[in-house]
Scaffold this motif. Structure first.
Motif, PDB file in Angstrom:
ATOM      1  N   UNK A  59      30.066  42.486  26.405  1.00 36.99           N
ATOM      2  CA  UNK A  59      30.351  43.513  27.405  1.00 36.99           C
ATOM      3  C   UNK A  59      30.422  42.892  28.799  1.00 36.99           C
ATOM      4  N   UNK A  60      29.496  41.994  29.119  1.00 32.92           N
ATOM      5  CA  UNK A  60      29.500  41.310  30.408  1.00 32.92           C
ATOM      6  C   UNK A  60      30.767  40.464  30.574  1.00 32.92           C
ATOM      7  N   UNK A  61      31.168  39.743  29.547  1.00 31.61           N
ATOM      8  CA  UNK A  61      32.379  38.921  29.610  1.00 31.61           C
ATOM      9  C   UNK A  61      33.616  39.787  29.808  1.00 31.61           C
ATOM     10  N   UNK A  62      33.685  40.923  29.121  1.00 29.70           N
ATOM     11  CA  UNK A  62      34.821  41.835  29.284  1.00 29.70           C
ATOM     12  C   UNK A  62      34.879  42.402  30.696  1.00 29.70           C
ATOM     13  N   UNK A  63      33.718  42.745  31.260  1.00 28.79           N
ATOM     14  CA  UNK A  63      33.672  43.273  32.625  1.00 28.79           C
ATOM     15  C   UNK A  63      34.126  42.205  33.629  1.00 28.79           C
ATOM     16  N   UNK A  64      33.708  40.960  33.434  1.00 30.96           N
ATOM     17  CA  UNK A  64      34.129  39.875  34.319  1.00 30.96           C
ATOM     18  C   UNK A  64      35.632  39.642  34.232  1.00 30.96           C
ATOM     19  N   UNK A  65      36.176  39.704  33.036  1.00 34.21           N
ATOM     20  CA  UNK A  65      37.613  39.520  32.864  1.00 34.21           C
ATOM     21  C   UNK A  65      38.397  40.645  33.524  1.00 34.21           C
ATOM     22  N   UNK A  66      37.914  41.877  33.386  1.00 37.96           N
ATOM     23  CA  UNK A  66      38.588  43.017  34.011  1.00 37.96           C
ATOM     24  C   UNK A  66      38.550  42.909  35.533  1.00 37.96           C
ATOM     25  N   UNK A  67      37.435  42.440  36.094  1.00 40.84           N
ATOM     26  CA  UNK A  67      37.327  42.308  37.543  1.00 40.84           C
ATOM     27  C   UNK A  67      38.162  41.149  38.071  1.00 40.84           C
ATOM     28  N   UNK A  68      38.387  40.120  37.258  1.00 44.88           N
ATOM     29  CA  UNK A  68      39.151  38.964  37.728  1.00 44.88           C
ATOM     30  C   UNK A  68      40.605  39.323  38.009  1.00 44.88           C
ATOM     31  N   UNK A  69      41.092  40.423  37.441  1.00 41.40           N
ATOM     32  CA  UNK A  69      42.444  40.879  37.730  1.00 41.40           C
ATOM     33  C   UNK A  69      42.525  41.421  39.152  1.00 41.40           C
TER      34      UNK A  69
END
Length: 101
Positions: A27-37
């Motif tokens: 979940x943390x990795x997915x949130x970081x990936x979404x924010x990197x956009x």
């Protein structure tokens, strides 16, 4: 009281067994990936020192960069973008092209 402690310990062991830690890490990795956009920090440790931000639900993006030497004061307008110069700060406000579907 001892029974409550045993119950809590058993609950934690079951959570570990079923991979709750892995789920939280995913979940943390997915949130970081979404924010990197929408946001990127390139301050320090890279050739380019700046910040990129994209406004959610719009096509607006902003790149602000710190320069080693003064770039002066001014504005330049281009097709879909506005570039500004404020001493050692240079930035670009841009309207991203619409995605073709």
């Amino acid at each position: 009281m001892r029974g409550l402690f045993s119950f809590g310990r058993a609950l934690i062991n079951e959570a570990k067994e079923f991979g709750v830690g892995g789920a939280i890490a995913n979940l943390w990795a997915d949130a970081c990936e979404a924010m990197s956009v929408h946001f990127a920090n390139h301050l320090g440790g890279s050739d380019v020192s700046g910040i990129y931000a994209r406004v959610p639900f719009t096509r607006l993006s902003l790149w602000v960069e710190h320069r080693e030497v003064s770039v002066g004061l001014g504005l330049e307008r281009g097709a879909g973008q506005l570039e500004f110069f404020l001493g050692r700060i240079q930035g670009v406000l841009c309207v991203e092209p619409a995605a073709v579907r």
